[in-house]
Design an enzyme around this catalytic site. Structure first.
Site, PDB file in Angstrom:
ATOM      1  N   LYS A   1       8.755 -11.831   0.673  1.00 18.38           N
ATOM      2  CA  LYS A   1       7.964 -12.564   1.643  1.00 18.38           C
ATOM      3  C   LYS A   1       6.809 -13.354   0.688  1.00 18.38           C
ATOM      4  O   LYS A   1       6.367 -12.531  -0.214  1.00 18.38           O
ATOM      5  CB  LYS A   1       7.396 -11.617   2.711  1.00 18.38           C
ATOM      6  CG  LYS A   1       8.551 -10.712   3.248  1.00 18.38           C
ATOM      7  CD  LYS A   1       7.853  -9.825   4.280  1.00 18.38           C
ATOM      8  CE  LYS A   1       9.084  -8.656   4.579  1.00 18.38           C
ATOM      9  NZ  LYS A   1       8.889  -7.359   3.905  1.00 18.38           N
TER      10      LYS A   1
ATOM     11  N   ASP B   1      14.872  -5.103   1.596  1.00 16.82           N
ATOM     12  CA  ASP B   1      13.758  -5.814   1.893  1.00 16.82           C
ATOM     13  C   ASP B   1      12.336  -5.496   1.013  1.00 16.82           C
ATOM     14  O   ASP B   1      11.879  -4.351   1.071  1.00 16.82           O
ATOM     15  CB  ASP B   1      13.281  -5.490   3.327  1.00 16.82           C
ATOM     16  CG  ASP B   1      12.067  -6.351   4.163  1.00 16.82           C
ATOM     17  OD1 ASP B   1      12.371  -7.236   4.673  1.00 16.82           O
ATOM     18  OD2 ASP B   1      10.842  -5.771   3.933  1.00 16.82           O
TER      19      ASP B   1
ATOM     20  N   TYR C   1       3.957  -5.985  -2.083  1.00 17.03           N
ATOM     21  CA  TYR C   1       4.218  -4.570  -2.210  1.00 17.03           C
ATOM     22  C   TYR C   1       4.048  -4.246  -3.862  1.00 17.03           C
ATOM     23  O   TYR C   1       3.900  -2.833  -4.123  1.00 17.03           O
ATOM     24  CB  TYR C   1       5.791  -4.261  -2.108  1.00 17.03           C
ATOM     25  CG  TYR C   1       6.020  -4.351  -0.497  1.00 17.03           C
ATOM     26  CD1 TYR C   1       5.071  -4.592   0.285  1.00 17.03           C
ATOM     27  CD2 TYR C   1       7.154  -4.489   0.067  1.00 17.03           C
ATOM     28  CE1 TYR C   1       5.237  -4.829   1.934  1.00 17.03           C
ATOM     29  CE2 TYR C   1       7.585  -4.728   1.439  1.00 17.03           C
ATOM     30  CZ  TYR C   1       6.493  -4.826   2.320  1.00 17.03           C
ATOM     31  OH  TYR C   1       6.674  -5.054   3.540  1.00 17.03           O
TER      32      TYR C   1
ATOM     33  N   HIS D   1       4.617 -13.909   5.283  1.00 15.22           N
ATOM     34  CA  HIS D   1       4.459 -12.678   5.763  1.00 15.22           C
ATOM     35  C   HIS D   1       3.523 -12.627   6.891  1.00 15.22           C
ATOM     36  O   HIS D   1       3.883 -11.556   7.669  1.00 15.22           O
ATOM     37  CB  HIS D   1       3.742 -11.926   4.474  1.00 15.22           C
ATOM     38  CG  HIS D   1       3.960 -10.312   4.386  1.00 15.22           C
ATOM     39  ND1 HIS D   1       4.156  -9.745   3.378  1.00 15.22           N
ATOM     40  CD2 HIS D   1       4.188  -9.408   5.397  1.00 15.22           C
ATOM     41  CE1 HIS D   1       4.594  -8.416   3.464  1.00 15.22           C
ATOM     42  NE2 HIS D   1       4.390  -8.259   4.785  1.00 15.22           N
TER      43      HIS D   1
HETATM   44  N1  LIG Z   1       6.483  -7.601   7.609  1.00 11.08           N
HETATM   45  C1  LIG Z   1       5.690  -6.920   7.586  1.00 11.08           C
HETATM   46  O1  LIG Z   1       4.529  -7.119   7.803  1.00 11.08           O
HETATM   47  C2  LIG Z   1       6.190  -5.580   7.408  1.00 11.08           C
HETATM   48  C3  LIG Z   1       5.079  -4.423   7.666  1.00 11.08           C
HETATM   49  C4  LIG Z   1       5.489  -3.177   7.008  1.00 11.08           C
HETATM   50  C5  LIG Z   1       6.725  -2.707   6.759  1.00 11.08           C
HETATM   51  N2  LIG Z   1       7.629  -3.885   6.426  1.00 11.08           N
HETATM   52  C6  LIG Z   1       8.913  -3.450   6.103  1.00 11.08           C
HETATM   53  O2  LIG Z   1       9.793  -2.727   6.980  1.00 11.08           O
HETATM   54  C7  LIG Z   1      10.006  -1.433   6.118  1.00 11.08           C
HETATM   55  C8  LIG Z   1      10.172  -0.372   7.110  1.00 11.08           C
HETATM   56  O3  LIG Z   1       8.926   0.297   7.618  1.00 11.08           O
HETATM   57  P1  LIG Z   1       7.978   1.455   7.086  1.00 11.08           P
HETATM   58  O4  LIG Z   1       8.094   1.623   5.548  1.00 11.08           O
HETATM   59  O5  LIG Z   1       6.475   0.822   7.185  1.00 11.08           O
HETATM   60  O6  LIG Z   1       8.119   2.461   8.128  1.00 11.08           O
HETATM   61  P2  LIG Z   1       9.511   3.201   8.690  1.00 11.08           P
HETATM   62  O7  LIG Z   1      10.554   2.610   8.060  1.00 11.08           O
HETATM   63  O8  LIG Z   1       9.200   3.209  10.196  1.00 11.08           O
HETATM   64  O9  LIG Z   1       9.137   4.531   8.166  1.00 11.08           O
HETATM   65  C9  LIG Z   1       9.078   5.193   6.692  1.00 11.08           C
HETATM   66  C10 LIG Z   1       8.447   6.371   6.888  1.00 11.08           C
HETATM   67  O10 LIG Z   1       9.322   7.392   7.734  1.00 11.08           O
HETATM   68  C11 LIG Z   1       9.872   8.404   6.659  1.00 11.08           C
HETATM   69  N3  LIG Z   1      11.252   8.486   7.157  1.00 11.08           N
HETATM   70  C12 LIG Z   1      12.396   7.685   6.907  1.00 11.08           C
HETATM   71  N4  LIG Z   1      13.590   8.302   7.147  1.00 11.08           N
HETATM   72  C13 LIG Z   1      13.214   9.461   7.871  1.00 11.08           C
HETATM   73  C14 LIG Z   1      14.281  10.474   8.382  1.00 11.08           C
HETATM   74  N5  LIG Z   1      15.401  10.170   8.743  1.00 11.08           N
HETATM   75  N6  LIG Z   1      13.458  11.532   8.714  1.00 11.08           N
HETATM   76  C15 LIG Z   1      12.182  11.756   8.528  1.00 11.08           C
HETATM   77  N7  LIG Z   1      11.318  10.999   7.969  1.00 11.08           N
HETATM   78  C16 LIG Z   1      11.705   9.786   7.626  1.00 11.08           C
HETATM   79  C17 LIG Z   1       9.600   7.987   5.346  1.00 11.08           C
HETATM   80  O11 LIG Z   1       9.354   8.866   4.300  1.00 11.08           O
HETATM   81  P3  LIG Z   1      10.410   9.268   3.024  1.00 11.08           P
HETATM   82  O12 LIG Z   1      10.287   8.023   2.296  1.00 11.08           O
HETATM   83  O13 LIG Z   1       9.393  10.575   2.389  1.00 11.08           O
HETATM   84  O14 LIG Z   1      11.633   9.850   3.381  1.00 11.08           O
HETATM   85  C18 LIG Z   1       8.327   7.126   5.485  1.00 11.08           C
HETATM   86  O15 LIG Z   1       7.295   8.004   5.496  1.00 11.08           O
HETATM   87  C19 LIG Z   1       9.046  -1.471   4.999  1.00 11.08           C
HETATM   88  O16 LIG Z   1       9.501  -0.674   4.012  1.00 11.08           O
HETATM   89  C20 LIG Z   1       8.998  -2.772   4.594  1.00 11.08           C
HETATM   90  O17 LIG Z   1      10.003  -3.163   3.846  1.00 11.08           O
HETATM   91  C21 LIG Z   1       7.334  -4.864   6.598  1.00 11.08           C
END
Ligand SMILES: NC(=O)c1ccc[n+]([C@@H]2O[C@H](COP(=O)([O-])OP(=O)(O)OC[C@H]3O[C@@H](n4cnc5c(N)ncnc54)[C@H](OP(=O)(O)O)[C@@H]3O)[C@@H](O)[C@H]2O)c1
Length: 280
Positions: free
Chosen positions: A83, A49, A54, A116
């Site tokens: 997106k 994704d 980004y 988005h």
């Molecule tokens: N549509 C939208 O508006 C929107 C908004 C936000 C995000 N997104 C999408 O959703 C995806 C996921 O959301 P997100 O990146 O915001 O947050 P997330 O997946 O909830 O959390 C990511 C964070 O958690 C840490 N992490 C991951 N696995 C872990 C584990 N097993 N143990 C401990 N820490 C862990 C990562 O650090 P490390 O990398 O250091 O492991 C990072 O700091 C995004 O990357 C993006 O593609 C979409």
């Protein structure tokens, strides 16, 4: 259901989308990102994704090419989402944005292309552009992100194609029950962003207690809970051991009671913007 990492859900147009994938928000272009996506593909992830905003599409594209080659898989075996950003919402501008993002990634098509954010007064024209792309066979599936029920109702008044996916903030402190029910009723697949609440739930006492019972980690419990709730999930990590850890959730099942305990942690608490009050 959800026995294997590469299991898919069939969207309402017949396209298969993996239940599980990797997100790449806040990871800049460069080797860390290329490696993260390659680790994911190597360890069996098939869904990636990204988004124009980004600003990391070139590295994602490089990782996809290298990862496919190393894993010996074809483009058709991957599911790539991008997106259209708010400033490009409009008919012609969205069509142009799609082509530019594809070019940056070096791909011929996206599996899923999303609006988005539901910017008032702009998302309907953008939706028409997505419908055009879809009807011309340029994208396999189209959808939205951050749409509340009233945005979906408004969009669908004029839409020819019902969105296949709605990607929203979703984690144990924000379960979006109303949005989920509406999406279920209309055949729209819900997808979770920030499923791990960006790492802010790791010390949650209830989640830790449940994790201990299953000999799993808190992220594994949350991600399994997503799947058992019928929500596609795309946790982000750049670390190989966590990429493996996050996907090791296909060898256990949460009981109905534990699912309920996690559901009841909801506080309607957002870490991201409120879709009804966006100023970007
Ligand atoms: N549509 C939208 O508006 C929107 C908004 C936000 C995000 N997104 C999408 O959703 C995806 C996921 O959301 P997100 O990146 O915001 O947050 P997330 O997946 O909830 O959390 C990511 C964070 O958690 C840490 N992490 C991951 N696995 C872990 C584990 N097993 N143990 C401990 N820490 C862990 C990562 O650090 P490390 O990398 O250091 O492991 C990072 O700091 C995004 O990357 C993006 O593609 C979409």
């Amino acid at each position: 259901m959800n026995k294997y990492l590469q299991d898919t859900v069939t969207l309402h147009n017949g396209v298969n989308m993996p239940w599980f994938g990797i997100g790449v928000f806040k990871v800049e272009e460069g080797p860390e990102l290329v490696n993260a996506v390659k680790f994911a593909i190597k360890h069996g992830y098939r869904s990636i994704d990204t988004a124009a905003i980004y600003g990391n599409e070139e590295s994602v594209g490089q990782a996809i090419r290298e990862g496919m080659k190393e894993a010996g898989i074809s483009r058709e075996e991957l599911f790539v989402t991008s997106k259209v950003w708010n400033s490009d919402l409009g008919y012609e501008t969205t069509l142009a944005a799609y082509d530019l993002t594809l070019k940056k990634l070096g791909l011929d098509y996206f599996d899923l292309y999303l609006i988005h954010w539901p910017v008032e007064g702009k998302y309907k024209e953008a939706w028409q552009a997505l419908e055009t792309l879809y009807m011309h066979g340029k994208v396999k599936a189209i959808g939205v992100s951050n749409f509340q029920v009233h945005h979906l109702e408004d969009l669908m008044k004029d839409a020819e194609v019902i969105p296949m996916v709605n990607q929203v903030e979703y984690h144990p402190k924000l379960t979006q029950k109303g949005v989920q029910l509406y999406c279920q009723e209309h055949g729209i697949q819900l997808e979770a962003w920030s499923p791990l609440m960006q790492g802010q739930l790791l010390d949650h006492p209830v989640l830790k207690e449940i994790a201990d019972q299953y000999n799993k980690t808190v992220p594994q419990i949350i991600l399994r809970w997503d799947l058992q709730n019928g929500v596609v999930t795309i946790p982000k990590s750049t670390k190989e051991h966590r990429i493996v850890e996050n996907s090791s959730i296909f060898d256990f099942t949460l009981t109905v009671d534990d699912m309920e305990r996690i559901n009841s942690l909801n506080e309607n608490h957002r870490i991201g913007p409120d879709p009804d009050n966006i100023d970007f």
